[in-house]
Design a protein around this motif. Structure first.
Motif, short mmCIF file in Angstrom:
data_model
loop_
_atom_site.label_atom_id
_atom_site.label_comp_id
_atom_site.label_asym_id
_atom_site.label_seq_id
_atom_site.Cartn_x
_atom_site.Cartn_y
_atom_site.Cartn_z
N ILE A 15 -1.32 2.92 -9.80
CA ILE A 15 -0.63 2.03 -8.87
C ILE A 15 -0.11 2.84 -7.68
O ILE A 15 -0.28 2.45 -6.53
CB ILE A 15 0.51 1.27 -9.58
CG1 ILE A 15 -0.07 0.27 -10.59
CG2 ILE A 15 1.41 0.56 -8.56
CD1 ILE A 15 0.96 -0.33 -11.52
N ASN A 16 0.52 3.97 -7.96
CA ASN A 16 1.07 4.78 -6.87
C ASN A 16 -0.02 5.33 -5.96
O ASN A 16 0.22 5.55 -4.77
CB ASN A 16 1.94 5.91 -7.42
CG ASN A 16 3.28 5.40 -7.90
OD1 ASN A 16 3.71 4.31 -7.54
ND2 ASN A 16 3.94 6.17 -8.75
N ALA A 17 -1.22 5.52 -6.49
CA ALA A 17 -2.36 5.98 -5.68
C ALA A 17 -3.07 4.80 -5.00
O ALA A 17 -3.99 5.02 -4.22
CB ALA A 17 -3.35 6.75 -6.56
N HIS A 18 -2.66 3.57 -5.33
CA HIS A 18 -3.29 2.35 -4.81
C HIS A 18 -4.78 2.35 -5.15
O HIS A 18 -5.61 1.90 -4.36
CB HIS A 18 -3.07 2.18 -3.32
CG HIS A 18 -1.63 1.98 -2.96
ND1 HIS A 18 -1.26 1.37 -1.80
CD2 HIS A 18 -0.48 2.29 -3.61
CE1 HIS A 18 0.07 1.33 -1.74
NE2 HIS A 18 0.56 1.88 -2.83
N ASP A 19 -5.10 2.83 -6.34
CA ASP A 19 -6.47 2.95 -6.81
C ASP A 19 -6.78 1.77 -7.73
O ASP A 19 -6.51 1.82 -8.94
CB ASP A 19 -6.66 4.28 -7.53
CG ASP A 19 -8.10 4.54 -7.90
OD1 ASP A 19 -8.88 3.58 -8.12
OD2 ASP A 19 -8.45 5.73 -8.02
N LEU A 20 -7.32 0.71 -7.17
CA LEU A 20 -7.55 -0.52 -7.91
C LEU A 20 -8.49 -0.32 -9.10
O LEU A 20 -8.28 -0.90 -10.16
CB LEU A 20 -8.09 -1.60 -6.97
CG LEU A 20 -8.20 -3.00 -7.56
CD1 LEU A 20 -6.88 -3.49 -8.11
CD2 LEU A 20 -8.75 -3.96 -6.52
N HIS A 21 -9.50 0.50 -8.95
CA HIS A 21 -10.44 0.74 -10.05
C HIS A 21 -9.74 1.40 -11.23
O HIS A 21 -9.95 1.02 -12.38
CB HIS A 21 -11.64 1.57 -9.58
CG HIS A 21 -12.50 0.84 -8.59
ND1 HIS A 21 -13.24 -0.27 -8.92
CD2 HIS A 21 -12.71 1.05 -7.28
CE1 HIS A 21 -13.87 -0.71 -7.85
NE2 HIS A 21 -13.57 0.07 -6.84
N ARG A 22 -8.90 2.38 -10.95
CA ARG A 22 -8.13 3.04 -12.02
C ARG A 22 -7.11 2.10 -12.63
O ARG A 22 -6.85 2.15 -13.83
CB ARG A 22 -7.45 4.30 -11.51
CG ARG A 22 -8.43 5.46 -11.37
CD ARG A 22 -7.80 6.75 -10.85
NE ARG A 22 -6.49 7.05 -11.39
CZ ARG A 22 -5.52 7.66 -10.70
NH1 ARG A 22 -5.70 8.02 -9.44
NH2 ARG A 22 -4.36 7.92 -11.27
N VAL A 23 -6.50 1.24 -11.81
CA VAL A 23 -5.56 0.24 -12.34
C VAL A 23 -6.28 -0.65 -13.34
O VAL A 23 -5.83 -0.83 -14.47
CB VAL A 23 -4.94 -0.60 -11.20
CG1 VAL A 23 -4.21 -1.82 -11.76
CG2 VAL A 23 -3.99 0.23 -10.35
N LEU A 24 -7.40 -1.21 -12.93
CA LEU A 24 -8.13 -2.14 -13.81
C LEU A 24 -8.65 -1.45 -15.05
O LEU A 24 -8.77 -2.09 -16.11
CB LEU A 24 -9.27 -2.80 -13.04
CG LEU A 24 -8.84 -3.78 -11.97
CD1 LEU A 24 -10.06 -4.33 -11.23
CD2 LEU A 24 -7.99 -4.91 -12.54
N ASP A 25 -8.94 -0.17 -14.98
CA ASP A 25 -9.42 0.57 -16.14
C ASP A 25 -8.36 0.63 -17.24
O ASP A 25 -8.68 0.85 -18.40
CB ASP A 25 -9.86 1.98 -15.73
CG ASP A 25 -10.60 2.68 -16.84
OD1 ASP A 25 -11.52 2.05 -17.43
OD2 ASP A 25 -10.26 3.84 -17.14
N CYS A 26 -7.10 0.41 -16.89
CA CYS A 26 -6.02 0.43 -17.87
C CYS A 26 -5.92 -0.90 -18.64
O CYS A 26 -5.30 -0.96 -19.69
CB CYS A 26 -4.69 0.72 -17.19
SG CYS A 26 -4.59 2.38 -16.47
#
Length: 145
Positions: A15-26
């Motif tokens: 979230i802090n990196a604003h990385d949507l792909h990494r967010v969704l991977d969680c």
């Protein structure tokens, strides 16, 4: 296999990196995310929610300050959310609030239930009045009948 807390920390970093792909991977593909303004189901709706946050607050940042250490599942965190309102923000009534340039600091807590190394249910709690008043909005009287 990571711990539940590892997954929660990965989510915060994404979230802090604003990385949507990494967010969704969680999140599991059919995850449910409950917020004060509604319930989101599945990756498509959860992605839309985060896209709105990242668009509305280009410097959105979560700072965890308390984790319920004697509880593994759900993982419970209290955060301070900060950011500058630099883009449009969708309001619960469907209107869009254009960028105000105002800084926000909002207290929040969340609990995430994990299964199979993914978040299945995420419940986020924050005071909407605290957020909206910092954006310059105020309460009005009841709507006319």
């Amino acid at each position: 296999m990571s711990t539940f807390w590892d997954l929660k920390h990965q989510l915060g970093e994404a979230i802090n990196a604003h990385d949507l792909h990494r967010v969704l991977d969680c999140y599991s593909p059919d995850a449910v995310y409950v917020t004060p303004s509604g319930v989101l189901e599945g990756h498509e709706q959860i992605a839309w929610h985060y896209e709105q946050l990242f668009k509305g607050f280009s410097d959105l940042h979560l700072t965890p300050w308390f984790e319920l250490g004697d509880c593994d599942n759900p993982v419970v965190t209290e955060w301070t959310v900060t950011g500058t309102h630099t883009g449009p923000l969708l309001l619960p009534d469907g209107r869009e609030l254009e960028a105000t340039g105002r800084r926000i600091t909002v207290r929040s807590t969340c609990s995430a239930f994990v299964a199979n190394d993914k978040i299945e249910t995420h419940r986020e709690y924050f005071d909407q009045l605290e957020l909206y008043s910092q954006l310059g909005l105020s309460l009005t009287g009841p709507a006319s009948a």
